[in-house]
Design an enzyme around this catalytic site. Structure first.
Site, mmCIF file in Angstrom:
data_model
loop_
_atom_site.group_PDB
_atom_site.id
_atom_site.type_symbol
_atom_site.label_atom_id
_atom_site.label_comp_id
_atom_site.label_asym_id
_atom_site.label_seq_id
_atom_site.Cartn_x
_atom_site.Cartn_y
_atom_site.Cartn_z
ATOM 1 C CG ASP A 52 74.592 29.601 23.420
ATOM 2 O OD1 ASP A 52 75.732 29.145 23.224
ATOM 3 O OD2 ASP A 52 73.653 28.930 23.895
ATOM 4 C CE1 TYR A 111 74.928 32.289 31.750
ATOM 5 C CE2 TYR A 111 75.575 30.667 33.410
ATOM 6 C CZ TYR A 111 75.797 31.305 32.202
ATOM 7 O OH TYR A 111 76.884 30.958 31.440
#
Length: 245
Positions: A52, A111
């Site tokens: 994003d 992540y």
């Protein structure tokens, strides 16, 4: 037509995200411009993860198909030259079989979310971490995180505009640790839903502040309702670390 696998890092701050969009610069768009400068024609860059706006990458993976064969170091160096001054680095390029797909061949994505748990303003970590002044109970956060590990319906923790066909995902890891002021939330799975990691992080911060208990986390997961989620953590603390194949 040789296929090249690219290993890429980038600072997501100036971009509207990985994916090409009309409303602002994207990482994919910058890379495609660089590839076009090398190849003399437009070439689609396929990424492993659609990060994003504001999200960073230490180990994003992409693949491209070029009509002409180049040495891998030529591809790497040419793309880096054409990418300047964008904060994007192509760390390596390698020739892979035509069956390799950066997105669909991936078996796990890793992540890390970085929190700076201090009262002082951020200087070197500005736009690189989420500053939280109030002390976090990391032990409680880690215990609550284990509620989310495994295969679950993550409707509560996905964006309402998520286009995934199923809300079910298998979360392999979600660990919360502290080293001084640095709080790290490390997670891995084959794939994630839109905004899933940041939604989990925001809810864990509520646990760290005592606003939620571990039972509240369990109830939120079971609710399968987006309105049961805690806050969504800001993008600047999130990094795509590695993609496994």
């Amino acid at each position: 037509m040789p296929r090249y696998k690219l290993l890429i890092e980038y600072d997501g701050t100036p971009f509207c995200g990985w994916q090409y969009q009309d409303n602002g610069p994207s990482v994919q768009g910058a890379l495609e411009d660089a590839v076009a400068a090398l190849a003399g024609t437009h070439v689609r860059v396929h990424g492993a993860g659609r990060t994003d706006a504001g999200v960073h990458a230490l180990g994003q993976v992409a693949h491209i198909d070029l009509e002409k064969s180049y040495r891998t170091d030529q591809v790497r160096d040419a793309l880096n030259a054409h990418l300047r001054p964008h904060p994007i680095g192509v760390l390596s390029a390698e020739i892979v079989p035509e069956t390799f797909e950066s997105r669909f061949s991936a078996v796990k994505r890793h992540y890390i979310y970085r929190i700076s748990n201090r009262r002082a303003n951020l200087a070197l970590d500005l736009h690189r971490a989420w500053r939280i002044a109030r002390t976090l109970d990391v032990a409680a956060m880690h215990e609550a995180a284990q509620v989310l590990v495994g295969r679950h319906d993550f409707t509560t923790f996905r964006d309402t505009e998520c286009q995934a066909k199923s809300p079910e995902k298998t979360l392999d890891q979600l660990d919360v640790t502290r080293e001084g002021d640095a709080v790290s939330i490390v997670t891995s799975a084959r794939s994630f839903l839109h905004s899933q990691v940041r939604s989990m992080v925001g809810s864990l911060v509520w646990v760290g502040h005592g606003r939620w208990t571990i039972a509240d986390m369990r109830n939120a997961l079971a609710a399968r309702d987006r309105t049961a989620c805690g806050p969504v953590a800001p993008p600047e603390g999130l990094y795509l670390v590695r993609v496994d194949y």
